[in-house]
Design a protein around this motif. Structure first.
Motif, PDB file in Angstrom:
ATOM      1  N   ALA A  43       3.518  -8.476   4.032  1.00 11.68           N
ATOM      2  CA  ALA A  43       2.689  -7.329   3.483  1.00 11.68           C
ATOM      3  C   ALA A  43       3.104  -6.093   4.006  1.00 11.68           C
ATOM      4  O   ALA A  43       3.049  -4.890   3.004  1.00 11.68           O
ATOM      5  CB  ALA A  43       1.200  -7.662   3.980  1.00 11.68           C
ATOM      6  N   ILE A  44       3.479  -5.924   5.103  1.00 15.02           N
ATOM      7  CA  ILE A  44       4.032  -4.590   5.360  1.00 15.02           C
ATOM      8  C   ILE A  44       5.323  -4.050   4.504  1.00 15.02           C
ATOM      9  O   ILE A  44       5.558  -3.010   4.333  1.00 15.02           O
ATOM     10  CB  ILE A  44       4.327  -4.494   6.991  1.00 15.02           C
ATOM     11  N   GLY A  45       5.967  -5.245   4.828  1.00 15.46           N
ATOM     12  CA  GLY A  45       7.425  -5.014   3.733  1.00 15.46           C
ATOM     13  C   GLY A  45       7.117  -4.604   2.231  1.00 15.46           C
ATOM     14  O   GLY A  45       7.797  -3.834   1.801  1.00 15.46           O
ATOM     15  N   ASN A  46       6.244  -5.589   1.493  1.00 19.68           N
ATOM     16  CA  ASN A  46       5.708  -4.769   0.406  1.00 19.68           C
ATOM     17  C   ASN A  46       5.271  -3.539   0.463  1.00 19.68           C
ATOM     18  O   ASN A  46       5.773  -2.420  -0.736  1.00 19.68           O
ATOM     19  CB  ASN A  46       4.674  -5.743   0.003  1.00 19.68           C
ATOM     20  N   PHE A  47       4.448  -3.142   1.269  1.00 17.90           N
ATOM     21  CA  PHE A  47       4.050  -1.552   1.187  1.00 17.90           C
ATOM     22  C   PHE A  47       5.175  -0.795   1.438  1.00 17.90           C
ATOM     23  O   PHE A  47       5.263   0.047   0.684  1.00 17.90           O
ATOM     24  CB  PHE A  47       3.115  -1.411   2.413  1.00 17.90           C
ATOM     25  N   ILE A  48       6.268  -0.990   2.276  1.00 20.12           N
ATOM     26  CA  ILE A  48       7.331  -0.100   2.311  1.00 20.12           C
ATOM     27  C   ILE A  48       8.185  -0.096   1.113  1.00 20.12           C
ATOM     28  O   ILE A  48       8.450   1.189   0.443  1.00 20.12           O
ATOM     29  CB  ILE A  48       8.142  -0.523   3.606  1.00 20.12           C
TER      30      ILE A  48
END
Length: 337
Positions: free
Chosen positions: A50-55
């Motif tokens: 989820a964090i990677g998607n956001f970045i």
């Protein structure tokens, strides 16, 4: 409230729903290999994805511009908003159908197919819309065909290199080290997913804003579009798509940590390369083909080709299936738009 504004809000809401379904539908792209090799626990893997998607969403402007301006050309107005709305609905429905059956089909194919299907249907009712076939072939179809081929070949080559370089290594120690390495390869995969799939939603939102006359540019992406698309995709990813995770992580081949690392490294590299050119490719196709390429280096029978065949069938049916659903959705939505 102005009807155009209401129509734009409806399209943007539908686009964000698609974004959410894309997140839980494609969560497997980033984490299935890491979970199946026990490199990461499911919840940690989902949180990292989820964090990677956001970045990644903030790095996907080129892909968003291709989707927003390179697939269809529509006039401004409420009727055209109905075309975009129906296209997104077609993609959402197809995502839900394939999720239900646990098939990792392409959300990208579904979205492009939905837009094409609704536009073609709308022209039958006199709407002045055009499908940009040359742009679709050059920037979407060719990269989408080449990316799984690249994933398969490069996955096989990298796995062969790993097997040769570490041929004298202790299996237990190698597995422990590659589980650590998978944390990084899975993170890269999730960023690449955000660069591709959040960007596609951003492109739809920009298309809606332009069609509604709320902005003059087909390519300008307001900052709030980055944040909303990234946040919703991250939430969808964290919700998880366990049916598809099981298919990718366990049913195609039995992955070990070196194989998982090789598949994720190759897939993320292909995604980063395509995003740098603004090519919207399928993250699902890319990681699945990389997994099959890695598995084929052990022995051809290691790949469960029957499952792989079902996945390929879903890929082939996605574009026309989403297009057909979108065409039906347009007919149903015409009285509203």
């Amino acid at each position: 409230m102005d009807s155009l504004l209401v129509g734009a809000i409806a399209v943007i809401a539908a686009a964000l729903v698609f974004d959410y379904t894309n997140g839980f539908h494609d969560a497997a792209n980033a984490i299935a290999t890491s979970v199946s090799t026990r490199a990461l626990t499911p919840r940690i893997a989902l949180g990292m994805a989820a964090i990677g998607n956001f970045i990644g969403a903030h790095l996907g402007a080129k892909v968003a511009k291709t989707v927003g301006s390179g697939v269809v050309s529509l006039p401004t107005g409420l009727t055209a908003l109905g075309v975009v709305f129906a296209g997104v609905v077609g993609a959402i429905c197809w995502n839900l159908i394939t999720w239900y059956f646990g098939l990792p089909s392409s959300s990208s194919h579904a979205l492009i197919g939905g837009l094409v299907g609704s536009t073609l249907c709308a022209t039958l009712f006199g709407v002045d819309g055009t499908v940009l076939w040359k742009g679709i072939v050059d920037s979407i179809v060719i990269p989408m065909v080449l990316s799984p081929v690249a994933g398969f070949v490069l996955g096989a080559l990298l796995m062969l290199a790993v097997m040769w370089i570490f041929r004298h290594g202790h299996p237990g120690r190698l597995n422990r080290n590659f589980r650590v390495a998978q944390s990084f390869s899975a993170a890269a995969m999730s960023i690449g997913h955000g660069m591709q799939d959040a960007a596609k939603t951003m492109g739809i939102v920009v298309l809606a804003l332009y069609t509604a006359g709320l902005q003059d540019s087909k390519t300008h992406i307001p900052e709030w579009v980055f944040w909303s698309s990234a946040t919703v995709l991250a939430l969808g990813t964290y919700a998880g798509g366990w049916r598809i995770i099981r298919t990718l992580g366990r049913r195609i081949i039995d992955l070990d940590p070196p194989a998982g690392f090789a598949a994720e490294t190759v897939a993320s590299s292909v995604l980063f390369t395509a995003s740098s050119f603004g090519w919207p490719i399928s993250t699902t196709q890319t990681i699945t083909s990389a997994i099959m390429g890695v598995g084929a280096t052990k022995k051809l029978s290691a790949v469960r080709w029957g499952v792989a065949g079902n996945i390929v069938t879903a890929w082939v049916l996605t574009f026309p299936g989403a297009a057909l659903i979108a065409a039906i959705a347009y007919v149903l939505a015409r009285p509203i738009f």
